[in-house]
Design a protein around this motif. Structure first.
Motif, PDB file in Angstrom:
ATOM      1  N   ARG A   1       0.845  -1.199   0.000  1.00 11.06           N
ATOM      2  CA  ARG A   1       0.000   0.000   0.000  1.00 11.06           C
ATOM      3  C   ARG A   1       0.886   1.257   0.000  1.00 11.06           C
ATOM      4  NH1 ARG A   1      -4.418   2.199   3.076  1.00 11.06           N
ATOM      5  NH2 ARG A   1      -5.038   0.134   3.716  1.00 11.06           N
ATOM      6  N   TRP A   2       1.929   1.204   0.811  1.00  6.24           N
ATOM      7  CA  TRP A   2       2.789   2.400   0.943  1.00  6.24           C
ATOM      8  C   TRP A   2       3.774   2.522  -0.218  1.00  6.24           C
ATOM      9  CZ3 TRP A   2       0.655   5.776   3.764  1.00  6.24           C
ATOM     10  CH2 TRP A   2      -0.148   5.390   4.828  1.00  6.24           C
ATOM     11  N   THR A   3       4.124   1.394  -0.803  1.00  2.36           N
ATOM     12  CA  THR A   3       4.947   1.464  -2.016  1.00  2.36           C
ATOM     13  C   THR A   3       4.153   2.178  -3.109  1.00  2.36           C
ATOM     14  OG1 THR A   3       5.940  -0.637  -1.339  1.00  2.36           O
ATOM     15  CG2 THR A   3       6.353   0.084  -3.592  1.00  2.36           C
ATOM     16  N   GLN A   4       2.850   1.846  -3.199  1.00  5.03           N
ATOM     17  CA  GLN A   4       1.997   2.504  -4.195  1.00  5.03           C
ATOM     18  C   GLN A   4       1.796   3.985  -3.850  1.00  5.03           C
ATOM     19  OE1 GLN A   4      -1.190  -0.375  -3.892  1.00  5.03           O
ATOM     20  NE2 GLN A   4      -0.500  -1.465  -5.722  1.00  5.03           N
ATOM     21  N   TRP A   5       1.596   4.239  -2.585  1.00  6.08           N
ATOM     22  CA  TRP A   5       1.446   5.632  -2.116  1.00  6.08           C
ATOM     23  C   TRP A   5       2.691   6.434  -2.491  1.00  6.08           C
ATOM     24  CZ3 TRP A   5       3.531   9.416   0.873  1.00  6.08           C
ATOM     25  CH2 TRP A   5       2.686  10.367   1.441  1.00  6.08           C
ATOM     26  N   LEU A   6       3.848   5.821  -2.288  1.00  8.41           N
ATOM     27  CA  LEU A   6       5.112   6.493  -2.597  1.00  8.41           C
ATOM     28  C   LEU A   6       5.245   6.756  -4.098  1.00  8.41           C
ATOM     29  CD1 LEU A   6       7.929   7.491  -1.710  1.00  8.41           C
ATOM     30  CD2 LEU A   6       8.747   5.154  -2.052  1.00  8.41           C
ATOM     31  N   PHE A   7       4.816   5.789  -4.905  1.00 11.50           N
ATOM     32  CA  PHE A   7       4.853   5.988  -6.360  1.00 11.50           C
ATOM     33  C   PHE A   7       4.048   7.239  -6.730  1.00 11.50           C
ATOM     34  CE2 PHE A   7       3.011   5.602 -10.557  1.00 11.50           C
ATOM     35  CZ  PHE A   7       4.073   5.185 -11.353  1.00 11.50           C
ATOM     36  N   LEU A   8       2.852   7.365  -6.139  1.00  7.08           N
ATOM     37  CA  LEU A   8       2.003   8.520  -6.456  1.00  7.08           C
ATOM     38  C   LEU A   8       2.669   9.822  -6.005  1.00  7.08           C
ATOM     39  CD1 LEU A   8      -1.487   7.028  -5.464  1.00  7.08           C
ATOM     40  CD2 LEU A   8      -0.536   7.317  -7.774  1.00  7.08           C
ATOM     41  N   LEU A   9       3.266   9.789  -4.815  1.00  2.00           N
ATOM     42  CA  LEU A   9       3.953  10.988  -4.329  1.00  2.00           C
ATOM     43  C   LEU A   9       5.109  11.364  -5.262  1.00  2.00           C
ATOM     44  CD1 LEU A   9       4.466  13.055  -1.875  1.00  2.00           C
ATOM     45  CD2 LEU A   9       6.333  11.488  -1.313  1.00  2.00           C
ATOM     46  N   LEU A  10       5.905  10.373  -5.636  1.00  2.00           N
ATOM     47  CA  LEU A  10       7.066  10.648  -6.491  1.00  2.00           C
ATOM     48  C   LEU A  10       6.615  11.181  -7.852  1.00  2.00           C
ATOM     49  CD1 LEU A  10       9.323   7.572  -5.668  1.00  2.00           C
ATOM     50  CD2 LEU A  10       9.707   9.931  -4.996  1.00  2.00           C
ATOM     51  N   ARG A  11       5.486  10.689  -8.328  1.00  2.00           N
ATOM     52  CA  ARG A  11       4.971  11.168  -9.605  1.00  2.00           C
ATOM     53  C   ARG A  11       4.568  12.635  -9.471  1.00  2.00           C
ATOM     54  NH1 ARG A  11       0.165  11.278 -12.308  1.00  2.00           N
ATOM     55  NH2 ARG A  11       0.306  10.987 -14.573  1.00  2.00           N
ATOM     56  N   GLU A  12       3.885  12.963  -8.351  1.00  2.00           N
ATOM     57  CA  GLU A  12       3.498  14.365  -8.129  1.00  2.00           C
ATOM     58  C   GLU A  12       4.715  15.273  -8.023  1.00  2.00           C
ATOM     59  OE1 GLU A  12      -0.362  12.829  -5.635  1.00  2.00           O
ATOM     60  OE2 GLU A  12       1.246  13.861  -4.559  1.00  2.00           O
ATOM     61  N   GLN A  13       5.792  14.719  -7.470  1.00  2.00           N
ATOM     62  CA  GLN A  13       7.009  15.510  -7.289  1.00  2.00           C
ATOM     63  C   GLN A  13       7.854  15.567  -8.569  1.00  2.00           C
ATOM     64  OE1 GLN A  13       8.093  17.015  -4.246  1.00  2.00           O
ATOM     65  NE2 GLN A  13       5.994  16.591  -3.627  1.00  2.00           N
TER      66      GLN A  13
END
Ligand code: ZN
Ligand code: ZN
Length: 719
Positions: A139-151
């Protein structure tokens, strides 16, 4: 081997492991409010769940465990735990080969390896163990992917990528070893594909500044590994021009040595390479990409070279320079174009030899060159391909919409299990019929952040991860201990920490560095080669523990060599460790066994020169072992601790020589010295120390005692 001996590790090692765990000895202590303890997060990388520990694990974990036990003994509150790097190609291929469901195979391997790790007597806090294939984690790996994409740190692009036909997936460049796939050792070709990338190049400058800042106290070897990953080369750029007026920027680190320049070499990954390839050589370049790349500098004699037929001119260099496509550029300078300067570079010299027609240009006009050259820097590192065309991994949380393109999955829909891959779903943005992404993230992406997962208590992981309050307590971590091949992972983890800082999630991590210190230790070798399943030269640590005990195995890998050097595994080392432990056993049971003979803070009576000498030896051992562990010189620490036993024996024999027998005061002195010895070797061989300490007749554990202070023996001097 052990039959008939009084030292029988199998009779007590597992009992002590159960005692430690049932007493919850290795959970980090709460801070006493009046006097906060130093916090030490000691990190070791999680194993892939293969089902069997290997000697590399034993080396990493024995070093880290000794250090963690020492930190606890000196009064720190210590966080030391482990996890399993369960996602990824290795597990999927292993399960496939056995015809088993990957999830079942992984679960079984994790169970088996947990048992093996416990048998090594490692002081992990088992309540904080993680498994990257657990929904709580991905779940958090996916969350991190979304954050990194936003960044802007994760992007989709079409580019040249390494591809393994046998594994049917893209590979990251670090997963290509000497032109072969890291898993199946099959050939790797280069294909053009749309992939997701992690923009590691965004933090190259900050990384470089940090690594060359002399005020940053770091071990030199750790810095060197990070510089190698970065691969910085300083030089100049020059403008090259073709006869038809087209331009190409070329780089060289050899501006003062250009007399031998004979051609221009361009990477097959150069963004503009296609524009320089005519129809007649296009098939050769394509063949070069298919052929698997030998990217090592040693392979200059075999590396592919394709002459484009184009010649370039550079102002200040008198003569045309042929333009050749070759992957020999990448391993040295990244995806760029460079001057081939045989007199200044060995790889270039080999390449020039192979080009019969390539002759050095007639003359160099230094003044013109100097005026035209612009200072420039190249980095070998490049953005990392993170998407994989495999099932066993974190599904990329993206919906492919025919109208909107790639759309991020709302965070409230996470976690998405592997079974969601490619499923029809309404577009989160426009509601049209769309599909989920089918690619998964490489397990290296999980590695961006699993190093911090131990900091978050397991019970909280469903709700909170990257902004959990405990992170600020533990980070930056005190020490990272990893095999020397972990440098690339560490590099990307350092980038991840900086992204979280810049996203405002970790404002307290000002310099963005996740660890204060790092030890990247060398490998265990066998028969002159790296030990690996592939080479079939594996020594099974579990079998060795069954015969010799965990303490002997731990002590052997620690004593074998400095952590910074590789060593060749032989059973001779194990025999020597066993001899020491047997001798320690016999000696301690002789001198500590009786009720009235205990060191117990009585100190050594130094009214006699022999006992004064013994006290000095004890103090020296205490001081050396402490300093050695502090500096992570575990081999010296273990050696200096082990040597104290010889010193104590020397004392005893001199006493007998001089006085005819051992007096009560001598006996007391020996007991004090043996107790110190047990305290000093406890981080390395904890089981035997607790077993022998228990013979003194109280409930105390040698492994739970505070670290012996300096002047231990002398300060106890009785009048
Ligand atoms: Zn492969
Ligand atoms: Zn849409």
């Amino acid at each position: 081997v052990l039959e008939g001996a009084s030292y029988q590790p199998s009779s007590f090692e597992q009992r002590w492991q159960q005692t430690w765990e049932s007493q919850d000895l290795f959970a980090p202590l709460e801070d006493p409010s009046d006097e906060p303890r130093s916090r030490s997060y000691v990190f070791v990388p999680p194993p892939f769940p293969t089902g069997a520990l290997h000697m590399g694990h034993v080396r990493s974990y024995a070093i880290a465990d000794a250090y963690a036990r020492y930190c606890r003994a000196r009064g720190d509150t210590v966080l030391f735990s482990i996890g399993f790097d369960s996602f990824g190609l290795p597990a999927e291929l292993a399960a496939e080969a056995r015809g088993e469901r990957t999830a079942d195979w992984v679960a079984r391997c994790c169970d088996e390896m947990s048992v093996q790790l416990r048998r090594l007597g490692l002081s992990f806090d088992w309540s904080r163990v993680y498994d990257t294939s657990d929904p709580q984690m991905y779940r958090w790996t996916q969350w991190l992917f979304l954050l990194l994409r936003e960044q802007g740190m994760v992007y989709q692009a079409t580019g040249w990528t390494d591809w393994c036909e046998a594994c049917d997936t893209a590979l990251a460049s670090m997963q290509v070893e000497d032109g072969s796939c890291w898993r199946c050792h099959g050939p790797v070709k280069v294909v053009k594909r749309t992939q997701w990338y992690l923009k590691v190049t965004a933090y190259v400058d900050e990384n470089e500044r940090r690594m060359s800042d002399p005020s940053v106290p770091q071990e030199a070897d750790w810095q060197a590994s990070q510089r190698t990953v970065l691969g910085r080369v300083d030089g100049v750029e020059l403008a090259a021009r073709a006869d038809d007026g087209r331009r190409l920027t070329v780089f060289t680190p050899h501006r003062e040595e250009l007399d031998s320049v004979c051609c221009v070499l361009i990477s097959p990954r150069h963004p503009e390479v296609e524009t320089w390839i005519g129809d007649e050589v296009a098939p050769s370049v394509e063949a070069l990409r298919k052929g698997g790349w030998e990217r090592d500098e040693r392979d200059a004699a075999n590396v592919e070279l394709v002459d484009t037929g184009v010649t370039l001119r550079v102002e200040g260099i008198d003569g045309p320079l042929p333009l050749l496509v070759t992957p020999a550029v990448d391993s040295r300078y990244g995806e760029t174009a460079v001057l081939c300067v045989p007199a200044a570079d060995r790889t270039d010299a080999v390449i020039a030899d192979r080009l019969a027609g390539a002759k050095a240009v007639a003359a160099i006009d230094r003044a013109t060159l100097a005026a035209a050259a612009r200072p420039a820097t190249r980095y070998r590192i490049r953005d990392f391909v993170i998407s994989r065309q495999r099932e066993w991994g974190t599904l990329i949380p993206i919906v492919e919409c025919p109208r909107c393109g790639p759309v991020p999955v709302p965070r409230s829909d996470l976690p998405l299990g592997p079974e969601e891959a490619g499923r029809p779903t309404p577009c989160p943005q426009c509601g049209s019929e769309a599909r989920r992404e089918t690619d998964t993230l490489d397990c290296h992406f999980d590695g961006l952040w699993w190093w911090m997962a131990n900091c978050v208590p397991a019970a909280d992981r469903d709700d909170t991860m990257f902004d959990h309050p405990e992170l600020e307590r533990w980070l930056p971590g005190h020490c990272l201990i990893w095999g020397a091949d972990g440098g690339g992972y560490v590099f990307d983890q350092r980038i991840f920490a900086k992204v979280l800082r810049d996203a405002g999630i970790w404002p307290w991590l000002e310099d963005g560095e996740p660890f204060e210190r790092a030890l990247l230790h060398e490998m265990v070798r066998f028969d002159g080669r790296k030990m690996s399943k592939h080479l079939g030269n594996v020594v099974e640590p579990v079998a060795l523990m069954s015969t010799w005990g965990a303490d002997a195995l731990r002590l052997t890998v620690l004593l074998a060599a400095s952590p910074r050097r590789a060593f060749v595994w032989t059973e001779g080392g194990l025999r020597r460790s066993h001899e020491f432990l047997s001798k320690l056993w016999d000696y301690a049971t002789t001198w500590l066994g009786s009720d009235e003979r205990r060191g117990d803070g009585e100190g050594i009576d130094t009214s006699d020169p022999l006992r004064r000498r013994l006290a000095k030896w004890c103090d020296a051992a205490q001081r050396r072992v402490s300093e050695d562990i502090e500096s992570l010189s575990l081999h010296r620490a273990a050696h200096n601790a082990v040597e104290l036993l010889d010193k104590i024996e020397t004392f005893e024999s001199r006493v007998v020589e001089q006085r005819g027998s051992v007096t009560d005061k001598d006996h007391d002195a020996i007991a004090v010295a043996v107790e110190l010895l047990l305290e000093l070797v406890a981080p390395f061989t904890p089981h035997i120390c607790d077993e022998l300490w228990a013979m003194r007749g109280d409930d105390e554990l040698a492994t739970a005692r505070p670290w012996p202070s300096g002047d231990l023996a002398l300060s106890r001097t009785s009048a």
